[in-house]
Write a protein that holds these residues in place. Sequence first.
Motif, PDB file in Angstrom:
ATOM      1  N   PRO A 167      59.755  56.441  34.451  1.00  0.00           N
ATOM      2  CA  PRO A 167      59.706  55.164  35.164  1.00  0.00           C
ATOM      3  C   PRO A 167      60.864  55.000  36.139  1.00  0.00           C
ATOM      4  O   PRO A 167      61.895  55.671  36.033  1.00  0.00           O
ATOM      5  CB  PRO A 167      59.810  54.139  34.038  1.00  0.00           C
ATOM      6  N   ASP A 168      60.683  54.077  37.087  1.00  0.00           N
ATOM      7  CA  ASP A 168      61.757  53.682  37.994  1.00  0.00           C
ATOM      8  C   ASP A 168      62.509  52.472  37.465  1.00  0.00           C
ATOM      9  O   ASP A 168      63.657  52.239  37.837  1.00  0.00           O
ATOM     10  CB  ASP A 168      61.185  53.332  39.372  1.00  0.00           C
ATOM     11  N   PHE A 169      61.832  51.670  36.627  1.00  0.00           N
ATOM     12  CA  PHE A 169      62.375  50.388  36.196  1.00  0.00           C
ATOM     13  C   PHE A 169      62.076  50.172  34.721  1.00  0.00           C
ATOM     14  O   PHE A 169      60.959  50.424  34.263  1.00  0.00           O
ATOM     15  CB  PHE A 169      61.746  49.264  37.031  1.00  0.00           C
ATOM     16  N   ILE A 170      63.100  49.719  33.978  1.00  0.00           N
ATOM     17  CA  ILE A 170      62.941  49.466  32.547  1.00  0.00           C
ATOM     18  C   ILE A 170      63.445  48.072  32.212  1.00  0.00           C
ATOM     19  O   ILE A 170      64.536  47.670  32.654  1.00  0.00           O
ATOM     20  CB  ILE A 170      63.706  50.510  31.705  1.00  0.00           C
ATOM     21  N   VAL A 171      62.657  47.332  31.456  1.00  0.00           N
ATOM     22  CA  VAL A 171      63.106  46.088  30.842  1.00  0.00           C
ATOM     23  C   VAL A 171      63.552  46.429  29.425  1.00  0.00           C
ATOM     24  O   VAL A 171      62.752  46.894  28.613  1.00  0.00           O
ATOM     25  CB  VAL A 171      61.994  45.021  30.810  1.00  0.00           C
ATOM     26  N   ALA A 172      64.822  46.233  29.134  1.00  0.00           N
ATOM     27  CA  ALA A 172      65.357  46.450  27.792  1.00  0.00           C
ATOM     28  C   ALA A 172      65.497  45.077  27.141  1.00  0.00           C
ATOM     29  O   ALA A 172      66.408  44.316  27.470  1.00  0.00           O
ATOM     30  CB  ALA A 172      66.700  47.167  27.859  1.00  0.00           C
ATOM     31  N   ASP A 173      64.564  44.755  26.245  1.00  0.00           N
ATOM     32  CA  ASP A 173      64.482  43.416  25.662  1.00  0.00           C
ATOM     33  C   ASP A 173      65.304  43.327  24.377  1.00  0.00           C
ATOM     34  O   ASP A 173      64.829  43.636  23.296  1.00  0.00           O
ATOM     35  CB  ASP A 173      63.010  43.069  25.380  1.00  0.00           C
ATOM     36  N   GLU A 174      66.564  42.930  24.523  1.00  0.00           N
ATOM     37  CA  GLU A 174      67.502  42.835  23.397  1.00  0.00           C
ATOM     38  C   GLU A 174      67.438  44.090  22.519  1.00  0.00           C
ATOM     39  O   GLU A 174      67.229  44.010  21.300  1.00  0.00           O
ATOM     40  CB  GLU A 174      67.221  41.575  22.572  1.00  0.00           C
ATOM     41  N   PRO A 175      67.634  45.260  23.101  1.00  0.00           N
ATOM     42  CA  PRO A 175      67.400  46.511  22.363  1.00  0.00           C
ATOM     43  C   PRO A 175      68.423  46.813  21.284  1.00  0.00           C
ATOM     44  O   PRO A 175      68.211  47.743  20.500  1.00  0.00           O
ATOM     45  CB  PRO A 175      67.448  47.568  23.470  1.00  0.00           C
ATOM     46  N   VAL A 176      69.539  46.072  21.236  1.00  0.00           N
ATOM     47  CA  VAL A 176      70.549  46.362  20.212  1.00  0.00           C
ATOM     48  C   VAL A 176      70.772  45.199  19.253  1.00  0.00           C
ATOM     49  O   VAL A 176      71.584  45.308  18.330  1.00  0.00           O
ATOM     50  CB  VAL A 176      71.904  46.768  20.857  1.00  0.00           C
ATOM     51  N   SER A 177      70.070  44.094  19.438  1.00  0.00           N
ATOM     52  CA  SER A 177      70.347  42.901  18.625  1.00  0.00           C
ATOM     53  C   SER A 177      69.992  43.088  17.153  1.00  0.00           C
ATOM     54  O   SER A 177      70.553  42.414  16.290  1.00  0.00           O
ATOM     55  CB  SER A 177      69.591  41.697  19.197  1.00  0.00           C
ATOM     56  N   ALA A 178      69.054  44.002  16.843  1.00  0.00           N
ATOM     57  CA  ALA A 178      68.648  44.226  15.446  1.00  0.00           C
ATOM     58  C   ALA A 178      69.447  45.346  14.781  1.00  0.00           C
ATOM     59  O   ALA A 178      69.165  45.699  13.634  1.00  0.00           O
ATOM     60  CB  ALA A 178      67.151  44.551  15.390  1.00  0.00           C
ATOM     61  N   LEU A 179      70.454  45.871  15.482  1.00  0.00           N
ATOM     62  CA  LEU A 179      71.196  47.034  14.975  1.00  0.00           C
ATOM     63  C   LEU A 179      72.592  46.640  14.508  1.00  0.00           C
ATOM     64  O   LEU A 179      73.156  45.632  14.945  1.00  0.00           O
ATOM     65  CB  LEU A 179      71.308  48.098  16.070  1.00  0.00           C
ATOM     66  N   ASP A 180      73.163  47.450  13.611  1.00  0.00           N
ATOM     67  CA  ASP A 180      74.553  47.251  13.199  1.00  0.00           C
ATOM     68  C   ASP A 180      75.475  47.401  14.398  1.00  0.00           C
ATOM     69  O   ASP A 180      75.162  48.112  15.359  1.00  0.00           O
ATOM     70  CB  ASP A 180      74.938  48.281  12.128  1.00  0.00           C
ATOM     71  N   VAL A 181      76.639  46.772  14.303  1.00  0.00           N
ATOM     72  CA  VAL A 181      77.556  46.753  15.444  1.00  0.00           C
ATOM     73  C   VAL A 181      77.952  48.166  15.876  1.00  0.00           C
ATOM     74  O   VAL A 181      77.989  48.482  17.069  1.00  0.00           O
ATOM     75  CB  VAL A 181      78.817  45.932  15.095  1.00  0.00           C
ATOM     76  N   SER A 182      78.252  49.036  14.909  1.00  0.00           N
ATOM     77  CA  SER A 182      78.668  50.398  15.267  1.00  0.00           C
ATOM     78  C   SER A 182      77.543  51.150  15.969  1.00  0.00           C
ATOM     79  O   SER A 182      77.782  51.949  16.882  1.00  0.00           O
ATOM     80  CB  SER A 182      79.091  51.165  14.006  1.00  0.00           C
TER      81      SER A 182
END
Length: 323
Positions: free
Chosen positions: A173-188
Amino acid sequence: MTQPMDETPLLSVRGLTKHFVGRNGRTVHAVEDVSFDIRRGTTVGLVGESGSGKTTAGRSILRLVEPSGGQAIFDGTDIFALNPREMKDWRKRLQIVFQDPYSSLNPRMRIDAIIGEALDARGYPRGAKRRERIAELLTLVGLPPEYSRRFPHEFSGGQRQRIGIARALAVEPDFIVADEPVSALDVSVQAQVLNLLGDLQQKLGLTMLFIAHDLSVVEYLCDEVVVMYLGRVMERGPSRQVYAQPRHPYTKALLATAPVPDPTRKRTHVPLQGDIPSPINPPSGCVFRTRCPVAIDACAQTIPPVDHIGGNHHVACIRHGEL
């Protein structure tokens, strides 16, 4: 943070509006008159609290939900004006990485089949060439190629999100929407995935819309930031400028709640109080006025325009010149 590769917007969103009508006939004003540009090779952060409309805006741009109004000019074409058949051809250039890495992967399919579905859209033949491409994609996101024969339940949340990213990249793709891709993950793990997205953006020349509620994440990754509240844009501009000199009371309040790693630094803004109003019955005038510490009577009378205040910095507040 990446450096702009091209001043030409790959995507220009103009007047994006999305309303949902419930069974009781009441209208949910999810997104109202949202406009911004994303230049080629850059990342724009779309930030705000839960209920601000940022995810709906991102999905409307991709037409995963149909917008109620506005334009999305992508590489010279208004994709909102395309019919379903025309839009199908454009979807190869527009992809999404979902928030929840646990529900976004089919648990009954092996990883090679999950990525293979995306490769079908590119016309990849089955056999050795497809296996080589799947191995390349897994390596690109930091996973061993032999993981392709496993099922999603055999992976951690961070690994699943890497697989989701590989699936999005499969169609080139040329364009990606990353919809809160890290909010469900541990901080590290968040830091690892953020570093991966930054590296991929530079390596592949991607253009991204990064949706988040965490301002520290956006500051790390994004070239520009768009701050939304109750469906409307409150402030937008270069990340460094917005973080150094926020002009809207809502942006200042969000920054006051963001973690500060330096214990010697003192907060200079008042934290946000109260809850976001219902989008079914938004406040008159400025939608933020019911929680704004500097609101005056005039704030209830008119919807403030998103004014240009210098450079590429814009703010929607009738009092921005005083604050």
